[in-house]
Design a protein around this motif. Structure first.
Motif, mmCIF file in Angstrom:
data_model
loop_
_atom_site.group_PDB
_atom_site.id
_atom_site.type_symbol
_atom_site.label_atom_id
_atom_site.label_comp_id
_atom_site.label_asym_id
_atom_site.label_seq_id
_atom_site.Cartn_x
_atom_site.Cartn_y
_atom_site.Cartn_z
ATOM 1 N N THR A 134 7.756 4.846 6.387
ATOM 2 C CA THR A 134 7.376 5.254 7.729
ATOM 3 C C THR A 134 8.583 5.119 8.653
ATOM 4 O O THR A 134 9.227 4.073 8.666
ATOM 5 N N SER A 143 -4.065 3.059 0.811
ATOM 6 C CA SER A 143 -2.895 2.254 1.154
ATOM 7 C C SER A 143 -2.390 2.534 2.570
ATOM 8 O O SER A 143 -1.441 1.908 3.006
ATOM 9 N N GLY A 185 6.668 -1.140 7.994
ATOM 10 C CA GLY A 185 6.412 -2.074 6.909
ATOM 11 C C GLY A 185 7.647 -2.370 6.076
ATOM 12 O O GLY A 185 7.985 -3.535 5.826
ATOM 13 N N ALA A 186 8.344 -1.316 5.664
ATOM 14 C CA ALA A 186 9.526 -1.517 4.816
ATOM 15 C C ALA A 186 10.603 -2.310 5.554
ATOM 16 O O ALA A 186 11.352 -3.074 4.944
ATOM 17 N N ASP A 212 3.204 -8.742 0.881
ATOM 18 C CA ASP A 212 3.127 -7.419 1.498
ATOM 19 C C ASP A 212 1.728 -7.313 2.089
ATOM 20 O O ASP A 212 0.739 -7.233 1.359
ATOM 21 N N LYS A 226 -1.327 0.389 10.507
ATOM 22 C CA LYS A 226 -2.488 0.514 9.622
ATOM 23 C C LYS A 226 -3.618 -0.366 10.157
ATOM 24 O O LYS A 226 -4.542 0.115 10.786
HETATM 25 C C1 LIG Z 1 1.338 -1.434 0.055
HETATM 26 C C2 LIG Z 1 2.385 -0.905 0.978
HETATM 27 N N1 LIG Z 1 3.501 -1.625 1.177
HETATM 28 C C3 LIG Z 1 4.476 -1.199 2.018
HETATM 29 C C4 LIG Z 1 4.373 -0.009 2.684
HETATM 30 C C5 LIG Z 1 5.508 0.427 3.562
HETATM 31 O O1 LIG Z 1 5.162 0.487 4.905
HETATM 32 P P1 LIG Z 1 5.880 1.477 5.913
HETATM 33 O O2 LIG Z 1 5.575 2.851 5.461
HETATM 34 O O3 LIG Z 1 5.334 1.152 7.239
HETATM 35 O O4 LIG Z 1 7.346 1.201 5.829
HETATM 36 C C6 LIG Z 1 3.223 0.778 2.492
HETATM 37 C C7 LIG Z 1 3.029 2.077 3.169
HETATM 38 O O5 LIG Z 1 3.812 2.968 3.215
HETATM 39 C C8 LIG Z 1 2.214 0.323 1.623
HETATM 40 O O6 LIG Z 1 1.107 1.042 1.433
#
Ligand SMILES: Cc1ncc(COP(=O)(O)O)c(C=O)c1O
Lengths: 455, 493
Positions: A333, B82, B143-144, B250, B277
Motif C-alpha cells: 500500500t 486480508s 503496513g509494510a 503482523d 484496514k
Molecule cells: C497480512 C498482511 N500483512 C501485511 C500487509 C501489508 O500492508 P500494507 O499494504 O499496508 O503495506 C498486508 C496487506 O497488504 C497484509 O494483508
C-alpha cells in the motif's frame, strides 16, 4: 461530553441485528459469538481495556471541532515551508478524489473493475515523467524521504557500492530517513558539502532542488561529477518548482524523487504525503512499488474482437507478493489516492498554469524578501538564485524573532540558526508562495518593522 | 460528442493529453501586478512542459467517467481477504477535513498544534490499551512500513546486545504476506521459511528445531492468513524468548481480535497494525494507509522518530526515543489517516469495537457454513475474520481456474475475494466479509459463488471469458509486461 451512545442499539456501522445474529449462529451451530473465539487462550480472553465511551456522530463532530480549535488558527499568517508549502489547490481536486469509487477501492488486483484507479495512475506516471524529464515513473511511494531512501538502495544494487553521498544542504528529514534505511541495509552515508567530495566508493550523489535553504541548484555539473566516478545522480526535486525550473532528467539525473503532497491538498500536518519516483528506462526493472502499464483486451476475450485499450498493474515480478525476500522493495500500500489528487491539480493547471503559478510564487516571494531586506536591522543573506524560500536575519536572535512574531499572531519561518552554512547563522527560513495572501505579507512586514523598532 | 463515456467505445485509448485543445484551461492563475524580479538564468529554467489543456468541466467529466469504471466499498460487497474492506464512515472524512486540522503545517511548533497532537496521543493510548503494547510510533505510512520499523528495531536491539553479527535469520511462516520476507531482506536478514502444520498453525517441531542463537526474530501474522488463530502462540513466544529472539506480530488482521485478546499479553514484542484496514480509513485505491508500530518496554527506546508524549506542563510533544532507529518519513506519518482512525475509535468505543470483531468473525463463519461443500476447504476449522476456500477441484475436474471464478463473480456484481493468496492453498479464494456486510449480502455472495461453481460444470467456457458485464474484458497482461507502455506519448494511441 454529556451524551454517549446507548449500547443497547445496534451500531450504525454494523448492520446485523440481534435476530440476524441468532439466525446466523444457528446455521453455524454455535451457541453464541463468544464460542467462535474458543481458540484464543482462555486465560487471556476478553481482558479489561480502558477506552473512552462511544460517541454519537454530533458529539464526535463537536469533540473534533474542539481539537481543531486547539491548533493555531488555519487562517493566520504563517511562513513555514522547509519541506511543506501551502499551494493554491483547485476545488475540483478535493471534489474528485472524494468520489467514493476512487476513495473506497483498493489496489487494482482486478483490472476489469479498477480501470478508474489504473487509468488515473497511468495519467500520474505520464505527468511525473513530463515534469521530471524522466523515461519512467512508478505509481508513487510513501513520501519524498522514503522515495529517496529507495533510490539510494537501488543505486547500491546496480553499482554494487556500499556508500551513498548526500549533498548538503538537504532536508534533514530526508537525510535522516536515508540514514535509517541505509543503516538497516548495511550501507554507509556521507554528507558532503561539495560535489568534489564524491568518489568511486559512492553508489550515488543525492542533491535537492531547490536545496533545503531555498537555493536553485545547477544540476548539470552535479550529474557530471557523479557520472565521472561511476555513481548515479539522484535529484530530489519539488515538482511545483519544475513548472519553471529545468527538468532534472534534462540535466542528467538517473533518478528523480520528490514530494507530491503540496499539489494534492492541504498540508495535513505532513501526511498523507506522496513520494515521486522516476528513473531512466534502464533501471525500470529495479524500481520499487507499483507500476501501471497500458495494454489491450485479449483477442479471445469478450470484447467482440474490438481489443479495447485498458490498464493493468505490470512488471510485478519485481514485487514482494511474487518475489518475497528477493523483491526490489517491500512496498505494498502506498499513496494512490494522493497521486490522483496530485495529477488532477497538475492537469488542471496545465502547461501554462504550471509555469504561471511557479512564476507567481517566485515573484511574490522575491517581493516579500526585498521588502524585508529594506527594513532597518534586517537582511536576507544571499546564496544565489532561489525560488520560494529565503533566509532572514533580524535585529534580535532567531528564536527571539520567531517568538515575537508568534506573540503578534504570525507564524515565523523555521529556525535554521543551528545549521553549519554561514548564511544560516542567526537566521529564520521563510517561505512565501503563490498562495500567500498579500495581506499576510503586509502583516509580516508591519510586525517585523515593529520588532525592529523595539530592538 | 467527442468524449465517449465510461464503458462506451474505447474509453481508455484517449488520455487527458488526447482530450484537450490548445488554449483551454481548467483554472486561472492571477498575474503578478507589482514590480517584477528577473527570473534566474535560462540554463536553470525549462522551455515548456507537455501537459493536457482541458476546460474545468472537461477535466471533471473525464475523471468522473474514470471513477465510474471503478468498484469501491460503496459500490458493493468487497470481500477481499486480508484487506478488511469494511464500510468507511463518512464522518471520519468530515472531521479530517476541518480546516484547523487539515491546514496544520508539519513544522508547526508544539504549542500551535495541540489539537492534532492530542488526537494522536489519545489514539496512541487507545491502541496501547487494545494491543497491550503501550509504546507507539505513528511514523510508518502503511503496513509494510510498520514491518520495516519493527525489524529495524529488532536489529538495533541486537546491536546493543552485541549479537547482530550472529543473529542473522528471521523465521517467517510459508503462509505470510509477501511484505514479511521482503521486509526481513531489506533489513539485511536471511529468511527461513516455516511450514504450516495440518491444523493451519505454525509447525511447532520446525520452530523448535530452527530456534537457536542465529535467530533474530520470528514474524507471525495473528490471526494468520488462513483466518485461523495461531494455536499456542503464547507458548511459542516463550520458546522464542528463551532462545534470545523476538516475536514480531503482523497485525494486519487485528479486525478479528479487537477487544478480545492483546498482543502484549500473548508475549509479542513488537507489532504493526493497519489502520486502513481495522480502523476503517479509506483504502484510496492503494493508499494512503497507516501502519503504526507498537512494542514492549524493552524495545521502546528503539521506536522510530517521532513518538507522541505528554509533558508535565500538559503540552503534548513529538519526541525522538533515546535509541531510535530514526525517521521513516520526512515528517510525522499520515496524520490525516490517524484522525480518521481516532474518529472511528471514538465512534465505537470498546463495546463497538468488540461488536465489530465479533460480527466480523460471525460473518466469516457464516460464509464458511453456507459455502461448505461447494468448494474445497483445506483447513476445515472454525475461522476468525476470513475463510480460505480452494478452487482446486474445479481446476482438476473442470479445467476452471480460481482466476475464472473470480472474473465470473464480477458479473454477479461483487468484487472478487483475494485469489492465489496465501500461497500454501492451491487456487485460493480468500473471503473476508467484514462486520459491515449484512447477512443478506453474505447470502447473495454465497449464492453467486455457488451458481458460479455450478456454471463451472455446465458451461465452463462462460467462465473462461468472464467478466461479460465489466467496463472492460480480460486484458493482455503478458504483452503489458513484455513491451511495457508506461506513460502517454504523442503517438501512443
Ligand atoms: C497480512 C498482511 N500483512 C501485511 C500487509 C501489508 O500492508 P500494507 O499494504 O499496508 O503495506 C498486508 C496487506 O497488504 C497484509 O494483508
Amino acid at each position: 461530553m454529556v451524551s454517549s451512545r446507548s449500547s443497547a442499539s445496534p451500531h450504525p456501522y454494523i448492520p446485523a441485528t440481534g435476530a440476524d445474529r441468532a439466525r446466523m449462529l444457528e446455521r453455524i451451530g454455535v451457541p453464541d459469538v463468544g464460542a467462535l473465539f474458543a481458540d484464543l487462550p482462555a486465560a487471556m480472553r476478553d481482558p479489561a481495556i480502558d477506552l473512552p465511551p462511544a460517541l454519537p456522530e454530533p458529539d464526535l463532530i463537536a469533540l473534533m471541532e474542539e481539537h481543531a480549535g486547539a491548533n493555531a488558527s488555519p487562517s493566520r499568517p504563517d511562513f513555514l515551508g522547509a519541506g511543506a508549502y501551502r499551494r493554491s489547490i483547485p476545488s475540483i481536486t478535493g471534489y474528485l478524489i472524494g468520489r467514493s469509487e476512487f476513495a473506497t477501492s483498493y489496489t487494482a488486483y482486478q483490472p476489469e473493475i479498477s480501470q478508474g484507479t489504473l487509468q488515473a495512475a497511468f495519467e500520474y506516471q505520464s505527468v511525473v515523467c513530463e515534469l521530471t524529464g524522466m523515461d519512467v515513473s512508478n505509481a508513487g511511494l510513501y513520501d519524498v524521504a522514503s522515495s529517496t531512501a529507495e533510490a539510494c538502495l537501488l543505486a547500491a544494487r546496480v553499482t554494487k557500492r556500499r556508500t551513498v553521498a548526500l549533498l548538503e544542504p538537504i532536508h534533514p528529514g530526508t537525510a535522516e530517513v536515508v540514514r535509517t534505511y541505509a543503516h538497516g541495509a548495511g550501507l554507509g552515508v556521507d554528507a558532503i558539502s561539495s560535489p568534489e567530495e564524491i568518489g568511486d566508493e559512492h553508489a550515488c550523489l543525492v542533491a535537492q532542488q531547490p536545496d533545503f535553504l531555498g537555493t536553485i541548484a545547477d544540476l548539470e555539473p552535479l550529474a557530471e561529477a557523479a557520472h565521472a566516478v561511476g555513481a548515479l545522480f539522484v535529484a530530489v526535486a519539488d515538482p511545483f518548482a519544475l513548472g519553471l525550473l529545468r527538468p532534472p532528467g534534462d540535466a542528467g539525473a538517473d533518478i528523480v524523487t520528490g514530494e507530491g503532497r503540496d499539489l494534492a491538498g492541504p498540508p495535513n500536518y505532513g501526511g498523507p504525503s506522496l513520494g515521486l519516483f522516476a528513473a531512466r528506462t534502464k533501471y525500470l526493472r529495479q524500481m520499487p512499488g507499483r507500476i501501471v502499464g497500458r495494454t489491450r483486451e485479449l483477442a479471445d476475450g469478450n470484447g467482440g474482437g474490438e481489443e479495447r485499450t485498458g490498464y493493468v498493474l505490470t512488471l510485478q515480478a519485481r514485487e514482494q507478493f511474487i518475489r518475497r525476500e528477493r523483491a526490489t522493495s517491500n512496498v505494498s500500500t502506498a499513496q494512490a489516492l494522493i497521486a490522483v489528487a496530485f495529477t488532477i491539480t497538475v492537469q488542471a493547471l496545465g502547461p501554462s498554469g504550471m509555469r504561471e503559478s511557479a512564476v507567481l510564487c517566485y515573484q511574490r516571494a522575491h517581493d516579500a524578501a526585498s521588502r524585508i531586506a529594506a527594513l532597518p536591522g534586517y537582511e536576507t543573506p544571499d546564496r544565489g538564485p532561489w525560488f520560494q524560500e529565503f533566509l532572514v536575519r533580524g535585529p534580535v536572535p532567531a528564536a527571539d524573532l520567531a517568538a515575537r512574531l508568534a506573540a503578534r499572531g504570525i507564524g515565523a519561518g523555521l529556525d535554521v540558526s543551528a545549521r553549519p552554512e554561514p548564511e544560516a547563522r542567526d537566521a529564520l527560513l521563510f517561505a512565501v508562495t503563490e498562495a500567500t495572501p498579500d495581506a499576510h505579507v503586509d502583516a509580516l512586514i508591519g510586525a517585523l518593522a515593529e520588532i525592529g523598532g523595539e530592538a | 460528442m467527442r468524449d465517449p463515456g465510461p464503458g462506451v467505445a474505447d474509453f481508455g485509448a484517449r488520455l487527458s493529453f488526447d482530450r484537450g485543445e490548445p488554449g483551454r484551461r481548467a483554472v486561472d492563475v492571477p498575474s503578478w501586478a507589482a514590480e517584477e524580479t528577473p527570473l534566474p538564468d535560462d540554463h536553470l529554467l525549462r522551455d515548456s512542459v507537455r501537459l493536457p489543456e482541458l476546460s474545468q468541466g472537461g477535466l471533471v467529466r473525464y475523471y468522473t467517467a474514470m471513477s465510474a469504471r471503478n468498484f469501491g466499498i460503496d459500490s458493493g460487497t468487497y470481500p477481499l481477504g486480508s484487506c478488511t474492506m469494511k464500510y468507511n464512515p463518512k464522518v471520519n472524512d468530515t472531521v479530517a477535513n476541518l480546516p484547523g486540522l487539515a491546514r496544520a503545517h508539519p513544522q508547526a511548533p508544539a504549542e500551535d498544534i495541540q489539537g492534532t497532537l492530542r488526537i494522536q496521543l489519545e489514539l496512541a493510548l487507545g491502541l496501547g490499551e487494545l494491543t497491550g503494547l503501550p509504546n507507539v510510533s505513528f511514523a510508518p505510512a502503511a503496513g509494510a512500513h510498520g514491518e520495516l520499523a519493527g525489524v529495524f528495531m529488532v536489529a538495533r536491539a541486537l546491536e546493543d546486545r552485541g549479537e547482530i553479527e550472529t543473529r542473522r535469520r528471521i523465521l517467517v511462516p510459508d503462509s505470510a504476506h509477501g511484505t514479511n520476507p521482503a521486509t526481513a531482506a531489506m533489513a539485511g536478514f536471511k529468511v527461513t521459511q516455516i511450514p504450516t502444520g495440518a491444523d493451519g498453525s505454525l509447525d511447532r517441531a520446525t520452530i523448535e528445531r530452527e530456534l537457536d542463537e542465529t535467530v533474530a526474530a520470528v514474524m507471525v501474522t495473528a490471526p494468520n492468513t488462513l483466518g485461523l488463530w495461531e494455536n499456542g502462540i503464547e507458548e511459542v513466544a516463550g520458546l522464542i524468548h528463551d532462545a534470545g529472539g523476538y516475536l514480531y506480530g503482523d497485525g494486519a488482521n487485528f479486525n478479528a481480535i479487537m477487544g478480545r485478546v492483546r498482543f502484549g499479553d500473548l508475549g509479542f514484542d513488537v507489532v504493526h497494525l493497519n489502520l486502513h484496514k481495522s480502523f476503517s480509513t479509506p483504502h484510496g485505491g492503494g493508499g494512503p494507509g497507516s501502519g503504526p508500530v507498537l512494542c514492549s518496554e524493552e524495545l521502546a527506546p528503539y521506536l522510530p522518530t517521532p513518538v507522541v508524549e505528554e509533558g508535565d506542563d500538559g503540552l503534548v510533544r513529538l519526541v525522538a526515543p533515546e535509541r531510535s532507529i530514526g525517521r521513516l518519513q520526512q515528517f510525522q506519518g499520515n496524520a490525516a489517516v490517524l484522525i480518521r482512525a481516532y474518529a472511528y475509535m471514538r465512534a465505537l468505543g470498546l463495546e463497538g469495537l468488540r461488536a465489530a470483531s465479533g460480527q466480523a468473525v460471525l460473518n466469516a463463519n457464516y460464509v464458511r457454513a453456507l459455502l461448505h461443500g461447494h468448494y474445497d476447504l483445506p483447513y476445515d476449522r472454525p475461522v476468525l475474520h476470513e475463510v480460505v476456500f480452494s478452487g482446486s477441484r474445479q481446476r482438476r475436474e473442470l479445467g476452471v481456474r480460481t482466476y475464472d471464478i473470480a472474473k465470473r463473480l464480477i458479473d454477479h456484481g461483487f468484487h472478487p475475494p483475494t485469489v492465489y493468496f496465501p500461497l500454501i492453498v492451491e487456487e485460493a479464494l480468500m473471503i473476508e466479509p467484514t462486520e459491515s456486510e449484512p447477512p443478506e449480502a453474505i447470502e447473495a455472495l454465497v449464492d453467486a459463488l455457488i451458481s458460479v461453481a455450478e456454471e463451472a460444470e455446465s458451461d465452463p467456457d462462460t467462465l473462461h471469458h468472464a467478466p461479460w458485464t465489466a467496463p472492460i474484458g480480460r486484458l493482455d497482461e503478458a504483452t503489458a509486461a513484455r513491451r511495457p507502455v508506461l506513460r502517454w506519448q504523442e503517438d501512443s494511441t
